[in-house]
Motif scaffolding. Structure first.
Motif, PDB file in Angstrom:
ATOM      1  N   PRO A  96      -0.832   2.118   8.104  1.00 30.24           N
ATOM      2  CA  PRO A  96      -0.895   2.279   6.655  1.00 30.24           C
ATOM      3  C   PRO A  96       0.466   1.916   6.059  1.00 30.24           C
ATOM      4  CG  PRO A  96      -1.812   4.203   7.746  1.00 30.24           C
ATOM      5  CD  PRO A  96      -1.161   3.361   8.814  1.00 30.24           C
ATOM      6  N   ALA A  97       0.450   1.147   4.986  1.00 28.26           N
ATOM      7  CA  ALA A  97       1.696   0.698   4.370  1.00 28.26           C
ATOM      8  C   ALA A  97       1.538   0.650   2.859  1.00 28.26           C
ATOM      9  CB  ALA A  97       2.095  -0.675   4.901  1.00 28.26           C
ATOM     10  N   VAL A  98       2.607   1.023   2.167  1.00 22.60           N
ATOM     11  CA  VAL A  98       2.641   0.940   0.712  1.00 22.60           C
ATOM     12  C   VAL A  98       3.777   0.013   0.328  1.00 22.60           C
ATOM     13  CG1 VAL A  98       2.930   2.194  -1.458  1.00 22.60           C
ATOM     14  CG2 VAL A  98       1.678   3.265   0.449  1.00 22.60           C
ATOM     15  N   GLN A  99       3.452  -0.987  -0.476  1.00 21.11           N
ATOM     16  CA  GLN A  99       4.451  -1.932  -0.972  1.00 21.11           C
ATOM     17  C   GLN A  99       4.987  -1.415  -2.299  1.00 21.11           C
ATOM     18  OE1 GLN A  99       2.862  -5.824  -1.811  1.00 21.11           O
ATOM     19  NE2 GLN A  99       4.862  -6.770  -1.761  1.00 21.11           N
ATOM     20  N   VAL A 100       6.319  -1.433  -2.435  1.00 20.95           N
ATOM     21  CA  VAL A 100       6.975  -0.975  -3.657  1.00 20.95           C
ATOM     22  C   VAL A 100       7.692  -2.146  -4.314  1.00 20.95           C
ATOM     23  CG1 VAL A 100       8.792   0.511  -4.595  1.00 20.95           C
ATOM     24  CG2 VAL A 100       7.281   1.382  -2.806  1.00 20.95           C
ATOM     25  N   HIS A 101       7.467  -2.284  -5.619  1.00 21.92           N
ATOM     26  CA  HIS A 101       8.268  -3.164  -6.468  1.00 21.92           C
ATOM     27  C   HIS A 101       8.865  -2.262  -7.540  1.00 21.92           C
ATOM     28  CE1 HIS A 101       6.854  -7.049  -4.935  1.00 21.92           C
ATOM     29  NE2 HIS A 101       5.652  -6.520  -4.891  1.00 21.92           N
ATOM     30  N   VAL A 102      10.174  -2.161  -7.592  1.00 16.15           N
ATOM     31  CA  VAL A 102      10.834  -1.275  -8.551  1.00 16.15           C
ATOM     32  C   VAL A 102      10.591  -1.754  -9.981  1.00 16.15           C
ATOM     33  CG1 VAL A 102      13.071  -0.386  -9.306  1.00 16.15           C
ATOM     34  CG2 VAL A 102      12.530  -0.492  -6.873  1.00 16.15           C
ATOM     35  N   SER A 103      10.721  -3.055 -10.203  1.00 14.06           N
ATOM     36  CA  SER A 103      10.485  -3.596 -11.543  1.00 14.06           C
ATOM     37  C   SER A 103       9.013  -3.979 -11.694  1.00 14.06           C
ATOM     38  CB  SER A 103      11.369  -4.822 -11.787  1.00 14.06           C
ATOM     39  OG  SER A 103      10.967  -5.895 -10.959  1.00 14.06           O
ATOM     40  N   ASN A 104       8.595  -4.166 -12.937  1.00 19.42           N
ATOM     41  CA  ASN A 104       7.243  -4.642 -13.186  1.00 19.42           C
ATOM     42  C   ASN A 104       7.252  -6.157 -13.021  1.00 19.42           C
ATOM     43  OD1 ASN A 104       4.783  -5.496 -14.100  1.00 19.42           O
ATOM     44  ND2 ASN A 104       4.765  -4.180 -15.899  1.00 19.42           N
ATOM     45  N   VAL A 105       6.812  -6.608 -11.868  1.00 25.47           N
ATOM     46  CA  VAL A 105       6.871  -8.030 -11.543  1.00 25.47           C
ATOM     47  C   VAL A 105       6.037  -8.875 -12.504  1.00 25.47           C
ATOM     48  CG1 VAL A 105       7.428  -7.644  -9.117  1.00 25.47           C
ATOM     49  CG2 VAL A 105       5.024  -7.832  -9.808  1.00 25.47           C
ATOM     50  N   PHE A 106       5.073  -8.268 -13.164  1.00 24.12           N
ATOM     51  CA  PHE A 106       4.220  -9.014 -14.086  1.00 24.12           C
ATOM     52  C   PHE A 106       4.896  -9.272 -15.437  1.00 24.12           C
ATOM     53  CE2 PHE A 106       1.426  -6.889 -11.063  1.00 24.12           C
ATOM     54  CZ  PHE A 106       0.874  -8.010 -10.476  1.00 24.12           C
ATOM     55  N   LYS A 107       6.050  -8.666 -15.647  1.00 23.28           N
ATOM     56  CA  LYS A 107       6.855  -8.933 -16.837  1.00 23.28           C
ATOM     57  C   LYS A 107       7.992  -9.898 -16.527  1.00 23.28           C
ATOM     58  CE  LYS A 107       6.384  -4.819 -19.652  1.00 23.28           C
ATOM     59  NZ  LYS A 107       7.156  -3.740 -20.297  1.00 23.28           N
ATOM     60  N   ARG A 108       7.983 -10.424 -15.319  1.00 27.22           N
ATOM     61  CA  ARG A 108       9.068 -11.293 -14.868  1.00 27.22           C
ATOM     62  C   ARG A 108       8.540 -12.706 -14.620  1.00 27.22           C
ATOM     63  NH1 ARG A 108      12.630  -8.338 -10.579  1.00 27.22           N
ATOM     64  NH2 ARG A 108      14.058  -9.967 -11.263  1.00 27.22           N
TER      65      ARG A 108
END
Length: 147
Positions: A96-108
């Motif tokens: 089991p794995a959870v990917q984290v993106h600190v910033s909102n990549v969809f605003k970049r």
């Protein structure tokens, strides 16, 4: 038996906190590690937190997790968008794995809108700042203890 979580961080995440007005906030990677360890401990889990700017090191750690961890949190940094090696390693270990993106990549930038890694992880936490790491720890512990 305690749940064992491995948190992996990729390129440039070691620079978090250097630009408090930037997309990553004012917490350093060490601050985030401390908060994650505290959260894991409060949930009865153990946590190992690592960072590397090198793809091969991340792949080695993912492979070693087969016997050293019950689940992964991964912020592969810029490697999120093009590392087939990390994708294959995550797929092969099947933890089991959870990917984290600190910033909102969809605003970049547009190239950040798709991460191949997302296709093999259990879930993604995107755009909630450094707190996303703690949310990932919560989600993994819940997944691993409740099924």
């Amino acid at each position: 038996m305690s749940v064992r979580i491995l948190v992996l961080n990729g390129p440039n995440t070691n620079l978090y906190g250097l630009d408090p007005n930037g997309p990553y906030g004012n917490l350093t990677i060490e601050d985030i590690a401390e908060r994650c360890r505290a959260r894991a401990e409060s949930l009865g889990a153990s946590l190992d937190f690592r960072q590397s700017n090198h793809e091969g090191a991340l792949i080695d750690w993912i492979q070693a997790a087969r016997t050293e961890a019950d689940g992964l949190v991964i912020n592969a940094g810029s490697l999120s968008y093009h590392s087939i090696g990390i994708l294959d390693a995550l797929s092969a270990v099947a933890l089991p794995a959870v990917q984290v993106h600190v910033s909102n990549v969809f605003k970049r930038e547009g190239f950040r809108h798709h991460s191949p890694l997302s296709s093999v992880v259990t879930g993604c936490i995107i755009g909630l700042g450094p707190e996303g790491y703690e949310m990932a720890v919560d989600a993994l512990v819940a997944k691993l203890t409740r099924g």
